[in-house]
Scaffold this motif. Structure first.
Motif, short mmCIF file in Angstrom:
data_model
loop_
_atom_site.label_atom_id
_atom_site.label_comp_id
_atom_site.label_asym_id
_atom_site.label_seq_id
_atom_site.Cartn_x
_atom_site.Cartn_y
_atom_site.Cartn_z
N SER A 122 8.64 7.80 17.59
CA SER A 122 7.68 6.67 17.60
C SER A 122 6.31 7.10 17.07
N LEU A 123 6.34 7.81 15.96
CA LEU A 123 5.10 8.27 15.34
C LEU A 123 4.43 7.12 14.59
N THR A 124 3.21 7.35 14.14
CA THR A 124 2.45 6.32 13.46
C THR A 124 3.11 5.88 12.15
N LEU A 125 2.91 4.62 11.80
CA LEU A 125 3.45 4.08 10.55
C LEU A 125 2.83 4.74 9.33
N TYR A 126 1.65 5.32 9.49
CA TYR A 126 0.98 5.94 8.36
C TYR A 126 1.72 7.16 7.85
N LEU A 127 2.71 7.62 8.58
CA LEU A 127 3.55 8.71 8.09
C LEU A 127 4.31 8.28 6.82
N LEU A 128 4.50 6.97 6.65
CA LEU A 128 5.16 6.47 5.45
C LEU A 128 4.36 6.78 4.19
N PHE A 129 3.05 6.88 4.31
CA PHE A 129 2.24 7.24 3.14
C PHE A 129 2.52 8.67 2.71
N ALA A 130 2.63 9.58 3.66
CA ALA A 130 2.98 10.96 3.32
C ALA A 130 4.37 11.03 2.71
N SER A 131 5.29 10.25 3.25
CA SER A 131 6.64 10.20 2.71
C SER A 131 6.64 9.71 1.27
N SER A 132 5.86 8.68 0.99
CA SER A 132 5.78 8.13 -0.37
C SER A 132 5.16 9.12 -1.34
N LEU A 133 4.15 9.85 -0.90
CA LEU A 133 3.50 10.84 -1.77
C LEU A 133 4.46 11.97 -2.13
N ILE A 134 5.18 12.47 -1.13
CA ILE A 134 6.12 13.57 -1.39
C ILE A 134 7.21 13.11 -2.35
N SER A 135 7.74 11.93 -2.12
CA SER A 135 8.76 11.39 -3.00
C SER A 135 8.23 11.23 -4.42
N GLY A 136 6.97 10.77 -4.54
CA GLY A 136 6.38 10.60 -5.86
C GLY A 136 6.19 11.91 -6.59
N PHE A 137 5.74 12.95 -5.90
CA PHE A 137 5.52 14.25 -6.53
C PHE A 137 6.83 14.93 -6.92
N LEU A 138 7.94 14.50 -6.35
CA LEU A 138 9.24 15.07 -6.72
C LEU A 138 10.04 14.15 -7.64
N GLY A 139 9.41 13.11 -8.15
CA GLY A 139 10.04 12.32 -9.20
C GLY A 139 10.39 10.91 -8.85
N LEU A 183 0.82 -1.21 0.00
CA LEU A 183 0.00 0.00 0.00
C LEU A 183 0.86 1.26 0.00
N VAL A 184 1.97 1.23 0.72
CA VAL A 184 2.86 2.39 0.73
C VAL A 184 3.43 2.63 -0.67
N ASP A 185 3.86 1.57 -1.33
CA ASP A 185 4.39 1.71 -2.69
C ASP A 185 3.32 2.22 -3.65
N LEU A 186 2.10 1.76 -3.47
CA LEU A 186 1.02 2.16 -4.36
C LEU A 186 0.68 3.64 -4.22
N SER A 187 0.84 4.20 -3.03
CA SER A 187 0.42 5.58 -2.77
C SER A 187 1.21 6.59 -3.60
N GLY A 188 2.45 6.29 -3.93
CA GLY A 188 3.25 7.24 -4.70
C GLY A 188 3.31 6.95 -6.19
N LEU A 189 2.50 5.99 -6.67
CA LEU A 189 2.60 5.55 -8.06
C LEU A 189 2.19 6.64 -9.05
N ILE A 190 0.96 7.16 -8.93
CA ILE A 190 0.43 8.08 -9.94
C ILE A 190 1.27 9.36 -10.05
N PRO A 191 1.58 10.04 -8.94
CA PRO A 191 2.41 11.25 -9.08
C PRO A 191 3.79 10.96 -9.67
N SER A 192 4.39 9.82 -9.32
CA SER A 192 5.72 9.52 -9.84
C SER A 192 5.68 9.27 -11.35
N LEU A 193 4.59 8.67 -11.85
CA LEU A 193 4.45 8.47 -13.30
C LEU A 193 4.38 9.79 -14.04
N LEU A 194 3.54 10.70 -13.55
CA LEU A 194 3.37 11.98 -14.22
C LEU A 194 4.64 12.82 -14.17
#
Length: 474
Positions: free
Chosen positions: A126-143, A76-87
């Motif tokens: 010790s923050l929530t693991l869901y922070l990885l989704f935000a990390s994946s999105l930011i990475s995707g939008f920057l390439g 799911l984490v990998d999937l979250s950054g897919l669309i922005p990284s493609l564009l």
């Protein structure tokens, strides 16, 4: 400040930092989920893995549950950054044909820096693991990684004019990626054991920061853009970029288009099988009967250094005596034999020996990149590598999703099933490359026949009239 036409240092640092973070994130997710499922901390003794091998023990069932949840969460984490990284990969790499390659290198490096900083904050506080989704999105939008690779290979294609030099330089980039990944894998366990997750992620962030500085201040661009040519990005440029890849295929000749499509199909098929099969190695090694700890996982991952190094040596030597298609076929055979062996590995010794038949498994991808780059024109390199980058990003994410899902579904009855699936899928690119080689041979024979016929018609016009069957013999 003097600038250099050396992209290799950028690749080395980026690959080491990125590949150092990949196993750490997987193990961090695994440990956090272990604590949630078992309501106890994850404790590792020296050379002792927290792994139950007795199938009748209650911990064994929970262990399998953690395996399933960890693989699905990673998917799911990998999937979250897919669309922005493609564009972004499509826009940046095609845009680099006009405005320079550095943007395609710089923005993914900034994204990796931000992503690793998020991981540091998550592990330190010790923050929530869901922070990885935000990390994946930011990475995707920057390439993300695909844009970085597209920029690197376009940069190398700009520098190389000779075909053999281009093959070797592209293979060198792949070797640096492998060396970075191998060294990162070797050191990841020791980093984790000595300083923990948080400070390791901080070191990764610093490495990406240094890389950003090198790209901005030390790296010279291969595409020279004058001040009058530098234009603000507008909607017209965006439309041109979107249609650049489409026009690249539309304006090509039928033969050129067919060859590129076949090569792309072989590249993506092998990339899908190779990445998918490799993505579950760590989960397979963490599970019984291997039950590896973080140091053994580091040693196992570090052996990829030998694979990429031996593959680069193989490309360098084989290119002197063999055609590119033969090199690709040898690499695919190497991968199939090694991954089948991994499917039946039940001991640590066997799992380490798996890397021997895999010695040339990294050859197909750089050679196929070089083969495609040789087919297109100099001003089409960005469009080609943008297409490759988008397909890599898409199929890479799909491969991770598919293989992680299949592993989660089959881990209870046969964990090595994904490896057998990867071996079976690798037969497809083997057949495609063989078809390309066969068709290319026929086309070469036809061109040779046409050349000979043309010479006969030109220099011996009366001879053909006297000997009617001569054209058939020639």
């Amino acid at each position: 400040m003097k600038k250099f036409l050396l992209v290799e240092p950028v690749v080395a640092v980026y690959s080491f930092a990125s590949f150092l973070s990949f196993p750490l994130i997987q193990q961090y997710v695994y440990r956090r989920l272990w604590e949630q499922v078992n309501n106890s901390s994850f404790i590792n003794g020296l050379n002792i893995s927290h792994c139950e091998i007795n199938e009748s023990h209650p911990i064994y069932i929970k262990q399998k549950e953690v395996q399933q949840r960890a693989s699905l969460f990673s998917m799911l984490v990998d999937l979250s950054g897919l669309i922005p990284s493609l564009l972004v990969a499509l826009i940046l790499v095609v845009y680099s044909d006009r405005q320079g390659r550095k943007a395609a290198l710089l923005l993914p490096s900034i994204g990796a820096f931000v992503s690793s900083s998020f991981c540091f904050a998550m592990s330190y506080f010790s923050l929530t693991l869901y922070l990885l989704f935000a990390s994946s999105l930011i990475s995707g939008f920057l390439g993300s990684f695909a844009t970085f690779l597209g920029g690197c290979f376009s940069y190398i294609a700009d520098l190389c004019n000779e075909e053999k030099q281009k093959t070797i330089r592209i293979a060198l980039i792949d070797m640096l990626l492998g060396l970075g990944g191998g060294l990162a894998g070797l050191s990841s366990g020791y980093f984790l054991r000595e300083i923990g997750f948080a400070w390791t992620f901080l070191i990764i962030s610093l490495l990406h920061f240094l890389n950003i500085g090198y790209i901005i201040f030390c790296l010279e661009d291969t595409v020279k853009v004058s001040a009058s040519q530098q234009q603000a990005f507008n909607i017209e440029h965006f439309k041109e970029i979107i249609f650049a890849v489409f026009m690249f295929f539309k304006t090509s000749s039928c033969r050129k288009r067919t060859v590129i499509i076949l090569m792309l199909s072989a590249f993506i098929a092998y990339f899908f099988a190779n990445l998918g099969g490799s993505s579950v190695f760590i989960f397979f090694e963490l599970d019984s009967p291997l039950c590896w700890d973080e140091v053994l996982i580091g040693w196992g991952s570090s052996l990829s250094t030998l694979l990429f190094l031996s593959s680069f040596v193989g490309v360098y030597l084989f290119s002197c005596y063999l055609r590119d298609a033969y090199i690709v076929l040898i690499g695919i055979i190497s991968w199939i034999s090694g991954i089948i062996m991994a499917a039946f590995a039940t001991t640590t010794q066997t799992m380490f020996l798996v890397r021997l038949p895999l010695l040339f498994s990294a050859m197909p991808l750089p050679v196929l990149r070089s083969m495609m780059s040789k087919v297109v024109l100099a001003n089409e390199q960005g469009a080609l590598f943008a297409c490759i980058a988008c397909l890599e990003s898409l199929m890479g994410t799909v491969a991770l999703i598919v293989f992680n899902s299949i592993y989660a579904a089959t881990v209870m009855w046969y964990p090595g099933f994904c490896f057998l699936l990867a071996a079976g899928l690798s037969v497809l690119p083997f057949c495609i490359v063989w078809t390309i080689f066969y068709v290319k041979g026929i086309a070469s024979d036809i061109r040779s026949y046409e050349k000979k016929s043309h010479l006969i018609h030109r220099f011996f016009p009366t001879l053909r009239q006297k000997v009617p069957g001569l054209h058939a013999v020639v």
